[in-house]
Design a protein around this motif. Structure first.
Motif, PDB file in Angstrom:
ATOM      1  N   SER A  20     -18.887   8.300  11.948  1.00  0.00           N
ATOM      2  CA  SER A  20     -20.149   9.030  11.985  1.00  0.00           C
ATOM      3  C   SER A  20     -19.871  10.518  11.937  1.00  0.00           C
ATOM      4  O   SER A  20     -18.752  10.970  12.190  1.00  0.00           O
ATOM      5  CB  SER A  20     -20.955   8.669  13.233  1.00  0.00           C
ATOM      6  N   PHE A  21     -20.912  11.287  11.644  1.00  0.00           N
ATOM      7  CA  PHE A  21     -20.826  12.730  11.745  1.00  0.00           C
ATOM      8  C   PHE A  21     -20.780  13.109  13.227  1.00  0.00           C
ATOM      9  O   PHE A  21     -21.282  12.359  14.074  1.00  0.00           O
ATOM     10  CB  PHE A  21     -22.030  13.386  11.084  1.00  0.00           C
ATOM     11  N   PRO A  22     -20.216  14.248  13.562  1.00  0.00           N
ATOM     12  CA  PRO A  22     -20.174  14.666  14.966  1.00  0.00           C
ATOM     13  C   PRO A  22     -21.557  14.801  15.600  1.00  0.00           C
ATOM     14  O   PRO A  22     -21.680  14.754  16.822  1.00  0.00           O
ATOM     15  CB  PRO A  22     -19.454  16.020  14.902  1.00  0.00           C
ATOM     16  N   THR A  23     -22.591  14.932  14.798  1.00  0.00           N
ATOM     17  CA  THR A  23     -23.944  14.979  15.345  1.00  0.00           C
ATOM     18  C   THR A  23     -24.422  13.605  15.783  1.00  0.00           C
ATOM     19  O   THR A  23     -25.446  13.487  16.443  1.00  0.00           O
ATOM     20  CB  THR A  23     -24.926  15.507  14.289  1.00  0.00           C
ATOM     21  N   GLY A  24     -23.683  12.580  15.388  1.00  0.00           N
ATOM     22  CA  GLY A  24     -24.112  11.210  15.673  1.00  0.00           C
ATOM     23  C   GLY A  24     -24.847  10.573  14.516  1.00  0.00           C
ATOM     24  O   GLY A  24     -25.071   9.362  14.500  1.00  0.00           O
ATOM     25  N   ALA A  25     -25.208  11.369  13.522  1.00  0.00           N
ATOM     26  CA  ALA A  25     -25.891  10.838  12.346  1.00  0.00           C
ATOM     27  C   ALA A  25     -24.877  10.169  11.416  1.00  0.00           C
ATOM     28  O   ALA A  25     -23.668  10.334  11.564  1.00  0.00           O
ATOM     29  CB  ALA A  25     -26.608  11.963  11.618  1.00  0.00           C
ATOM     30  N   GLY A  26     -25.404   9.431  10.444  1.00  0.00           N
ATOM     31  CA  GLY A  26     -24.543   8.828   9.440  1.00  0.00           C
ATOM     32  C   GLY A  26     -23.572   7.826  10.010  1.00  0.00           C
ATOM     33  O   GLY A  26     -22.439   7.715   9.547  1.00  0.00           O
ATOM     34  N   THR A  27     -23.986   7.054  11.005  1.00  0.00           N
ATOM     35  CA  THR A  27     -23.083   6.107  11.649  1.00  0.00           C
ATOM     36  C   THR A  27     -23.003   4.810  10.864  1.00  0.00           C
ATOM     37  O   THR A  27     -24.010   4.276  10.414  1.00  0.00           O
ATOM     38  CB  THR A  27     -23.555   5.820  13.080  1.00  0.00           C
ATOM     39  N   HIS A  28     -21.795   4.308  10.720  1.00  0.00           N
ATOM     40  CA  HIS A  28     -21.580   3.036  10.046  1.00  0.00           C
ATOM     41  C   HIS A  28     -20.547   2.231  10.816  1.00  0.00           C
ATOM     42  O   HIS A  28     -19.546   2.773  11.282  1.00  0.00           O
ATOM     43  CB  HIS A  28     -21.093   3.251   8.609  1.00  0.00           C
ATOM     44  N   TYR A  29     -20.800   0.943  10.944  1.00  0.00           N
ATOM     45  CA  TYR A  29     -19.867   0.040  11.615  1.00  0.00           C
ATOM     46  C   TYR A  29     -19.442  -1.061  10.646  1.00  0.00           C
ATOM     47  O   TYR A  29     -20.241  -1.525   9.825  1.00  0.00           O
ATOM     48  CB  TYR A  29     -20.520  -0.608  12.830  1.00  0.00           C
ATOM     49  N   ALA A  30     -18.193  -1.484  10.777  1.00  0.00           N
ATOM     50  CA  ALA A  30     -17.757  -2.665  10.054  1.00  0.00           C
ATOM     51  C   ALA A  30     -18.553  -3.864  10.556  1.00  0.00           C
ATOM     52  O   ALA A  30     -18.917  -3.930  11.741  1.00  0.00           O
ATOM     53  CB  ALA A  30     -16.267  -2.887  10.279  1.00  0.00           C
ATOM     54  N   ASP A  31     -18.832  -4.806   9.663  1.00  0.00           N
ATOM     55  CA  ASP A  31     -19.618  -5.975  10.057  1.00  0.00           C
ATOM     56  C   ASP A  31     -18.975  -6.726  11.215  1.00  0.00           C
ATOM     57  O   ASP A  31     -19.666  -7.287  12.067  1.00  0.00           O
ATOM     58  CB  ASP A  31     -19.767  -6.921   8.860  1.00  0.00           C
ATOM     59  N   SER A  32     -17.663  -6.731  11.274  1.00  0.00           N
ATOM     60  CA  SER A  32     -16.949  -7.496  12.291  1.00  0.00           C
ATOM     61  C   SER A  32     -17.141  -6.949  13.704  1.00  0.00           C
ATOM     62  O   SER A  32     -16.877  -7.660  14.681  1.00  0.00           O
ATOM     63  CB  SER A  32     -15.452  -7.541  11.964  1.00  0.00           C
ATOM     64  N   VAL A  33     -17.600  -5.695  13.816  1.00  0.00           N
ATOM     65  CA  VAL A  33     -17.751  -5.097  15.149  1.00  0.00           C
ATOM     66  C   VAL A  33     -19.179  -4.680  15.451  1.00  0.00           C
ATOM     67  O   VAL A  33     -19.476  -4.229  16.559  1.00  0.00           O
ATOM     68  CB  VAL A  33     -16.812  -3.878  15.331  1.00  0.00           C
ATOM     69  N   LYS A  34     -20.060  -4.832  14.480  1.00  0.00           N
ATOM     70  CA  LYS A  34     -21.438  -4.390  14.643  1.00  0.00           C
ATOM     71  C   LYS A  34     -22.079  -5.092  15.834  1.00  0.00           C
ATOM     72  O   LYS A  34     -21.981  -6.304  16.000  1.00  0.00           O
ATOM     73  CB  LYS A  34     -22.219  -4.687  13.364  1.00  0.00           C
ATOM     74  N   GLY A  35     -22.729  -4.318  16.682  1.00  0.00           N
ATOM     75  CA  GLY A  35     -23.366  -4.862  17.873  1.00  0.00           C
ATOM     76  C   GLY A  35     -22.437  -4.950  19.072  1.00  0.00           C
ATOM     77  O   GLY A  35     -22.901  -5.200  20.198  1.00  0.00           O
ATOM     78  N   ARG A  36     -21.139  -4.732  18.854  1.00  0.00           N
ATOM     79  CA  ARG A  36     -20.178  -4.808  19.969  1.00  0.00           C
ATOM     80  C   ARG A  36     -19.487  -3.476  20.225  1.00  0.00           C
ATOM     81  O   ARG A  36     -19.121  -3.178  21.365  1.00  0.00           O
ATOM     82  CB  ARG A  36     -19.109  -5.867  19.658  1.00  0.00           C
ATOM     83  N   PHE A  37     -19.297  -2.672  19.182  1.00  0.00           N
ATOM     84  CA  PHE A  37     -18.613  -1.390  19.308  1.00  0.00           C
ATOM     85  C   PHE A  37     -19.629  -0.258  19.139  1.00  0.00           C
ATOM     86  O   PHE A  37     -20.588  -0.373  18.374  1.00  0.00           O
ATOM     87  CB  PHE A  37     -17.529  -1.244  18.243  1.00  0.00           C
ATOM     88  N   THR A  38     -19.366   0.851  19.834  1.00  0.00           N
ATOM     89  CA  THR A  38     -20.221   2.028  19.737  1.00  0.00           C
ATOM     90  C   THR A  38     -19.367   3.280  19.624  1.00  0.00           C
ATOM     91  O   THR A  38     -18.514   3.530  20.483  1.00  0.00           O
ATOM     92  CB  THR A  38     -21.135   2.152  20.960  1.00  0.00           C
ATOM     93  N   ILE A  39     -19.605   4.067  18.576  1.00  0.00           N
ATOM     94  CA  ILE A  39     -18.915   5.343  18.405  1.00  0.00           C
ATOM     95  C   ILE A  39     -19.811   6.447  18.940  1.00  0.00           C
ATOM     96  O   ILE A  39     -21.037   6.409  18.761  1.00  0.00           O
ATOM     97  CB  ILE A  39     -18.536   5.593  16.928  1.00  0.00           C
ATOM     98  N   SER A  40     -19.220   7.407  19.618  1.00  0.00           N
ATOM     99  CA  SER A  40     -20.006   8.516  20.152  1.00  0.00           C
ATOM    100  C   SER A  40     -19.175   9.786  20.135  1.00  0.00           C
ATOM    101  O   SER A  40     -17.947   9.740  20.086  1.00  0.00           O
ATOM    102  CB  SER A  40     -20.480   8.215  21.572  1.00  0.00           C
ATOM    103  N   HIS A  41     -19.887  10.927  20.173  1.00  0.00           N
ATOM    104  CA  HIS A  41     -19.225  12.226  20.117  1.00  0.00           C
ATOM    105  C   HIS A  41     -19.641  13.071  21.308  1.00  0.00           C
ATOM    106  O   HIS A  41     -20.790  13.024  21.744  1.00  0.00           O
ATOM    107  CB  HIS A  41     -19.611  12.960  18.840  1.00  0.00           C
ATOM    108  N   ASP A  42     -18.720  13.877  21.786  1.00  0.00           N
ATOM    109  CA  ASP A  42     -19.008  14.863  22.821  1.00  0.00           C
ATOM    110  C   ASP A  42     -18.516  16.204  22.290  1.00  0.00           C
ATOM    111  O   ASP A  42     -17.317  16.494  22.358  1.00  0.00           O
ATOM    112  CB  ASP A  42     -18.311  14.484  24.128  1.00  0.00           C
ATOM    113  N   SER A  43     -19.427  16.990  21.725  1.00  0.00           N
ATOM    114  CA  SER A  43     -19.017  18.243  21.101  1.00  0.00           C
ATOM    115  C   SER A  43     -18.522  19.249  22.127  1.00  0.00           C
ATOM    116  O   SER A  43     -17.668  20.086  21.820  1.00  0.00           O
ATOM    117  CB  SER A  43     -20.175  18.836  20.297  1.00  0.00           C
ATOM    118  N   ALA A  44     -19.024  19.175  23.336  1.00  0.00           N
ATOM    119  CA  ALA A  44     -18.568  20.099  24.379  1.00  0.00           C
ATOM    120  C   ALA A  44     -17.105  19.844  24.738  1.00  0.00           C
ATOM    121  O   ALA A  44     -16.357  20.787  25.037  1.00  0.00           O
ATOM    122  CB  ALA A  44     -19.448  19.970  25.613  1.00  0.00           C
ATOM    123  N   GLU A  45     -16.709  18.581  24.711  1.00  0.00           N
ATOM    124  CA  GLU A  45     -15.323  18.220  25.048  1.00  0.00           C
ATOM    125  C   GLU A  45     -14.465  18.050  23.805  1.00  0.00           C
ATOM    126  O   GLU A  45     -13.268  17.781  23.914  1.00  0.00           O
ATOM    127  CB  GLU A  45     -15.313  16.919  25.856  1.00  0.00           C
TER     128      GLU A  45
END
Length: 131
Positions: A51-76
Motif C-alpha cells: 500500500s501507499f504510506p497513506t494507507g491508500a492503494g492497498t492490495h493483498y494476495a488472495d491467500s492472505v486476504k481477510g487474515r493479514f493487515t498492512i499498516s503504516h505509522d508515518s510518525a515512526e
C-alpha cells in the motif's frame, strides 16, 4: 538510499497471530509504496501485501486476504504486517520492500508489482507456523 529493518515474527501454532514491523530510514518515507513479501523453501518470492504510506492503494494476495493487515505509522517511519489466523503454509521468510517506480492508485489496488520491480529490501525475518 533506503534502509529497511524488519522485526517481530517468530514461531506460532496454527490459528495464532504474529506481528511484523519494518523501520524505514534514509529517505522521504511518504514518497514510497511499501510492501511485504515472503519466500518459502524452494518457492519463489511472492507479494503478500502492499500500500501507499497513506494507507491508500492497498492490495493483498488472495491467500492472505481477510487474515493479514498492512499498516503504516508515518510518525515512526514504520510499516507493519499483522498476521492472524495463521496457517502452516504461511511459514516463510518475510521481507519488507520499498517501491520507487511510478504507481497509480488504480494499479496499486489491482496488483502487487513483481518482486523484480522493488528497489530496496530488508534482511528478512523467519516466521514458522506449526500445525
Amino acid at each position: 538510499q533506503i534502509q529497511l529493518r524488519e522485526s517481530g515474527g517468530g514461531s506460532v501454532q496454527a490459528v495464532g497471530s504474529l506481528s511484523l514491523s519494518c523501520r524505514v530510514s534514509g529517505h522521504d518515507y511518504n514518497a514510497n509504496c511499501m510492501g511485504w513479501f515472503r519466500q518459502a523453501p524452494q518457492k519463489e518470492r511472492e507479494g503478500v501485501a502492499s500500500s501507499f504510506p497513506t494507507g491508500a492503494g492497498t492490495h493483498y494476495a488472495d491467500s492472505v486476504k481477510g487474515r493479514f493487515t498492512i499498516s503504516h505509522d508515518s510518525a515512526e517511519n514504520t510499516v507493519s504486517l499483522q498476521m492472524d489466523d495463521l496457517k502452516p503454509e504461511d511459514t516463510a521468510i518475510y521481507y519488507c520492500a520499498a517501491y520507487l517506480r511510478s504507481l497509480t492508485h488504480q494499479q496499486a489496488l489491482a496488483i502487487i508489482p513483481p518482486s523484480s520491480e522493488w528497489t530496496f529490501w530488508g534482511q528478512g525475518t523467519q516466521d514458522n507456523v506449526s500445525s
